[in-house]
Design an enzyme around this catalytic site. Structure first.
Site: not given
Length: 286
Positions: A194, A228-231
């Protein structure tokens, strides 16, 4: 004196915390003639989980040790363990979109023998990087995608993973979100980079967000992909200092360098069997 080994192995163990675990593991390795070269442990008091990574050489058949360790592990609460052959080259599928900096760095380190893996294929939702894959002699698969064709595209991806025997999937700036179902199917096997120091600046245009906030540090985060996006659990992060004179383009240039570094370092940790998922976190034993 250490004799010449036949093979090198890595033992990974995650289990509930209990007294005497280090002694039991090291004693078993000793009984089977293992020469221990590295041995790292971590006891997480918050989760009551205990983690072990041991690298050793062995002259006797490893299956005997695996059988014995399987019996020992039954004494440990909620034990998860594996003995990895470090001579085995891990099979890795790399996914990209149009940005090539992370892909180029992974290929360069692979060519230099710094990443113990086989790149089984490069897959992309765009055809732009096909010439790069061809020049490197790597299979390239163009898996185009739209909102309407996402289920069909992911089914092709599943088939590609199965056909190539990919053990891990690296999202080297693959600018598509994997479905919840696919993330769950590939739990612990998908590594994403990311372009931000999570948990800040999630979502799109992170460098513009960073510029608008006048940040003095930018970074990148490698993590396991989850629904869960970017988690997902964070594997590795790094930072680069910037200042008020830098434009969003300057930040993006610095970001590309740190992204490449962080992703390759995270993948190296995984290939060296250093990374354990611990709930929403990771343990990386050095």
């Amino acid at each position: 004196m250490k004799s010449e080994p036949n093979s090198h192995y890595c033992l990974n163990l995650a289990c509930g915390s209990a007294q005497g675990q280090v002694a039991a593991v090291s004693a078993l390795l000793d009984r089977h003639g293992a020469y221990i070269e590295q041995f790292s442990v971590f006891d997480d008091h918050t989760t009551q989980r205990f983690f072990v990574r041991g690298v050793f050489s062995l002259q006797s058949p490893v299956e005997e040790l695996r059988k014995a360790f399987g019996e020992l592990a039954q004494r440990f609460p909620q034990a998860q363990w594996q003995v990895h052959d470090l001579e085995h080259r891990t099979r890795v599928l790399i996914m990209v979109s149009k940005f090539d900096h992370c892909l180029r760095e992974l290929i360069a380190q692979w060519r230099r023998g710094e990443l113990n893996m086989d790149i089984v294929a490069i897959a992309s939702n765009h055809p732009d990087l096909a010439p790069l894959a061809e020049a490197e002699g790597l299979p390239f698969h163009h898996l185009s995608i739209s909102a309407e064709t996402k289920p069909q595209q992911e089914q092709k991806l599943r088939q590609l993973i199965a056909d190539t025997g990919a053990e891990f999937v690296v999202l080297a700036r693959y600018m598509q979100v994997l479905s919840e179902e696919l993330c769950e199917e590939l739990h612990g096997r998908v590594i994403n980079i990311h372009h931000s120091f999570l948990p800040g600046f999630k979502g799109g245009r992170p460098y513009q967000q960073a510029h608008d906030r006048g940040v003095k540090l930018i970074g990148a985060t490698a993590h396991f992909a989850t629904p869960d996006l970017d988690e997902g659990p964070i594997i590795e992060q790094s930072l680069e200092r910037v200042d008020h004179a830098d434009t969003p383009q300057d930040l993006a240039q610095a970001g590309r360098l740190v992204e490449s570094l962080v992703l390759s370092r995270a993948l190296r940790f995984i290939l060296q069997r250093r990374v354990f998922i611990n709930g929403m976190k990771t343990v990386v034993l050095r």
